[in-house]
Design a protein around this motif. Structure first.
Motif, PDB file in Angstrom:
ATOM      1  N   THR A 269      40.187  36.524  33.377  1.00 51.73           N
ATOM      2  CA  THR A 269      40.050  36.588  34.837  1.00 51.73           C
ATOM      3  C   THR A 269      39.655  37.986  35.295  1.00 51.73           C
ATOM      4  O   THR A 269      38.989  38.146  36.316  1.00 51.73           O
ATOM      5  N   VAL A 270      40.033  39.011  34.522  1.00 52.22           N
ATOM      6  CA  VAL A 270      39.750  40.394  34.926  1.00 52.22           C
ATOM      7  C   VAL A 270      38.252  40.683  34.969  1.00 52.22           C
ATOM      8  O   VAL A 270      37.823  41.654  35.605  1.00 52.22           O
ATOM      9  N   TYR A 271      37.435  39.852  34.311  1.00 49.27           N
ATOM     10  CA  TYR A 271      35.993  40.089  34.304  1.00 49.27           C
ATOM     11  C   TYR A 271      35.300  39.536  35.550  1.00 49.27           C
ATOM     12  O   TYR A 271      34.121  39.806  35.776  1.00 49.27           O
ATOM     13  N   ALA A 272      36.021  38.754  36.362  1.00 49.30           N
ATOM     14  CA  ALA A 272      35.385  38.073  37.491  1.00 49.30           C
ATOM     15  C   ALA A 272      34.810  39.051  38.509  1.00 49.30           C
ATOM     16  O   ALA A 272      33.631  38.948  38.894  1.00 49.30           O
ATOM     17  N   VAL A 273      35.616  39.999  38.980  1.00 49.11           N
ATOM     18  CA  VAL A 273      35.144  40.941  40.001  1.00 49.11           C
ATOM     19  C   VAL A 273      34.000  41.816  39.473  1.00 49.11           C
ATOM     20  O   VAL A 273      32.979  41.971  40.156  1.00 49.11           O
TER      21      VAL A 273
ATOM     22  N   MET B 290      37.404  49.936  40.811  1.00 49.60           N
ATOM     23  CA  MET B 290      36.855  50.525  39.590  1.00 49.60           C
ATOM     24  C   MET B 290      37.955  50.826  38.576  1.00 49.60           C
ATOM     25  O   MET B 290      37.871  50.403  37.419  1.00 49.60           O
ATOM     26  N   ILE B 291      38.985  51.533  39.015  1.00 44.52           N
ATOM     27  CA  ILE B 291      40.054  51.918  38.084  1.00 44.52           C
ATOM     28  C   ILE B 291      40.820  50.686  37.598  1.00 44.52           C
ATOM     29  O   ILE B 291      41.118  50.545  36.408  1.00 44.52           O
ATOM     30  N   GLY B 292      41.136  49.769  38.528  1.00 34.96           N
ATOM     31  CA  GLY B 292      41.863  48.564  38.141  1.00 34.96           C
ATOM     32  C   GLY B 292      41.083  47.703  37.169  1.00 34.96           C
ATOM     33  O   GLY B 292      41.612  47.277  36.134  1.00 34.96           O
ATOM     34  N   SER B 293      39.806  47.451  37.483  1.00 32.56           N
ATOM     35  CA  SER B 293      38.981  46.603  36.614  1.00 32.56           C
ATOM     36  C   SER B 293      38.782  47.238  35.252  1.00 32.56           C
ATOM     37  O   SER B 293      38.920  46.575  34.211  1.00 32.56           O
ATOM     38  N   MET B 294      38.461  48.547  35.227  1.00 28.52           N
ATOM     39  CA  MET B 294      38.242  49.223  33.953  1.00 28.52           C
ATOM     40  C   MET B 294      39.504  49.213  33.103  1.00 28.52           C
ATOM     41  O   MET B 294      39.441  48.983  31.885  1.00 28.52           O
TER      42      MET B 294
END
Length: 479
Positions: free
Chosen positions: A263-267, A456-460
């Motif tokens: 799910t983390v790849y969605a955004v 950015m920080i959360g997704s990375m």
């Protein structure tokens, strides 16, 4: 991923005259106000409709192929919420960019960065655009790696030969077709491939919708004879020996909210799909009867059209394959059948479009590198070395990074977040002097900037954790 090919040539010309523009002070202070940008430059000749088409080209790209995968790992309802949010945020960042251009007086993203923060700002903008374009190049070459072997197998009926190996084919296409085109000094005629790319994606969308009603679920009811790849997948995931009716129903029932490790790849995938911001300013310059409101209208119509296309492609792709959709949707159809003539035509069209677009996307990266090398005269040696290095690096990425999902995720979380959230808001806060920091506009831009850092920080962080987790699991399985 895509996004800047229509503006590559305008950006190159603007970049080449950057120093002249700076020294001439082409926006004198005697014309203050919002209209100074719009009245000082030459009148553009691009109509509203053509500008909508060009911006649609800039938005549309390989990112559409990853949206069904994003929906499969978020669920329909959560995906729609995220899609709406990213589209609105992207439009808001276009608004900030246009207003900043009027106040700061710059046609090029990097130039706005220089006016706002000096060389660090220019470097941040240039690096973000370069990373985004490298991501786009990588995604295009991934399509070659995934799809060309299927086309060759369908045409020759052979598999297992070296010429059906995706890694070899990527290198071959890069060496024989892409490199010679990329070495040309003028790539203007390749701009027509942007229109071809959009038409290919529209054709792809139509086929995705049609195939939804031709491919039943579960997929094991519709296996292409002799499809060994599908048989392995089918035995492992679709129809295990102890499968029950409930298992089939669960695999074929659309989910509305899904939370898992992917799910983390969605955004990041969504942000990658909506990046077009380096193309906004050159298109603004060429717009007939130019005004900020008119260009915002162009952006609104383009984003709405792409929003509808993205939603339809993601929805029908997901409803066709459900939990079995792959990070690259077109490749997923090879699970069912490889020799379908319509899909073969789609693959050939997409392959042609992306192969011819890679040199166009490489063009502004090379121009930017030349600028940082302070190259005043053209050199074939330098031109060739930069081109070969960029293509070689991109090929290494494509061969050794296991899935296109990682490219979409990493570039979407880093460069795309910078171009959509962080840089437009930072430039706006710095360059738009007439509004105080306590104004609603500046407060909104500040919150948008903070939101960008969170995204950015959360997704990375989540993506890196997923990579570490997968590497640890793979290492454990290996022992």
């Amino acid at each position: 991923m895509k996004q800047t090919e229509m503006a590559s040539f305008s950006r190159e010309e603007d970049n080449s005259h950057y120093q002249d523009a700076e020294s001439e002070n082409f926006l004198p202070e005697k014309n203050p106000g919002n209209k100074k940008y719009e009245t000082e430059y030459h009148q553009g000749n691009a109509s509203f409709g053509m500008s909508v088409f060009n911006l649609g080209n800039a938005i549309m790209g390989s990112g559409i192929l990853g949206l069904s995968y994003a929906m499969a790992n978020t669920g329909i309802a959560l995906f729609v919420i995220l899609l709406v949010a990213v589209a609105i945020f992207s439009l808001y960042s276009v608004h900030l960019l246009l207003k900043t251009a009027n106040e700061g007086g710059a046609l090029v993203y990097e130039q706005l960065g220089y006016k706002a923060f000096g060389m660090p700002g220019k470097l941040a903008a240039s690096c973000s655009i370069t990373m985004q374009n490298i991501g786009a190049m990588s995604s295009y070459l991934y399509i070659v790696k995934y799809e060309l072997p299927i086309v060759i197998q369908a045409l020759t009926g052979e598999s297992g030969e070296w010429y059906t190996n995706g890694d070899y084919l990527v290198l071959l296409v890069s060496l024989v077709i892409i490199l010679p085109l990329s070495l040309l000094r003028n790539l203007g005629y390749l701009g027509y491939t942007s229109g071809l790319s959009l038409l290919c994606m529209v054709f792809f969308l139509i086929v995705v919708i049609i195939k939804k009603f031709q491919i039943p679920c579960p997929l094991s009811d519709h296996i292409d004879a002799g499809n060994e790849t599908f048989s392995k997948i089918s035995n492992a995931t679709v129809s295990p020996p102890n499968a029950t009716a409930e298992d089939y129903n669960d695999a074929c029932t659309p989910k509305y909210f899904v939370f898992n490790s992917q799910t983390v790849y969605a955004v990041p995938i969504l942000t990658f799909a909506f990046v077009c911001h380096p193309a906004i300013l050159p298109m603004y310059e060429e717009l007939k009867n130019r005004s900020q409101r008119r260009m915002q209208g162009v952006a609104n119509v383009s984003f709405l059209a792409m929003f509808v296309m993205y939603l339809l492609a993601a929805l029908f792709g997901y409803l066709t394959f459900n939990v079995h959709v792959e990070p690259e949707l077109l490749h997923t159809y090879s699970k069912v059948y490889k020799a379908d003539i319509i899909l073969l035509i789609v693959r050939l069209a997409v392959l042609t479009a992306v192969t011819l677009t890679v040199p166009v996307v490489l063009f502004p990266i090379r121009t930017s590198i030349n600028q940082f090398l302070c190259a005043s005269k053209f050199s074939w040696i330098r031109h060739t070395i930069i081109t070969v290095a960029l293509l070689a690096g991109t090929n290494i990425l494509v061969i050794f990074v296991p899935t296109i999902r990682d490219i979409f995720g990493f570039i979407g979380a880093s460069a795309a977040a910078m171009l959509i959230f962080i840089l437009p808001s930072a430039f706006y806060i710095k360059l738009v002097k007439k509004e105080s920091m306590k104004s609603v506009q500046k407060i909104g831009a500040t919150l948008f900037l903070l939101c960008g850092f969170v995204v950015m920080i959360g997704s990375m962080s989540l993506i890196i954790l997923d990579w570490v987790h997968n590497a640890t699991e793979g290492h454990s399985d290996g022992h």
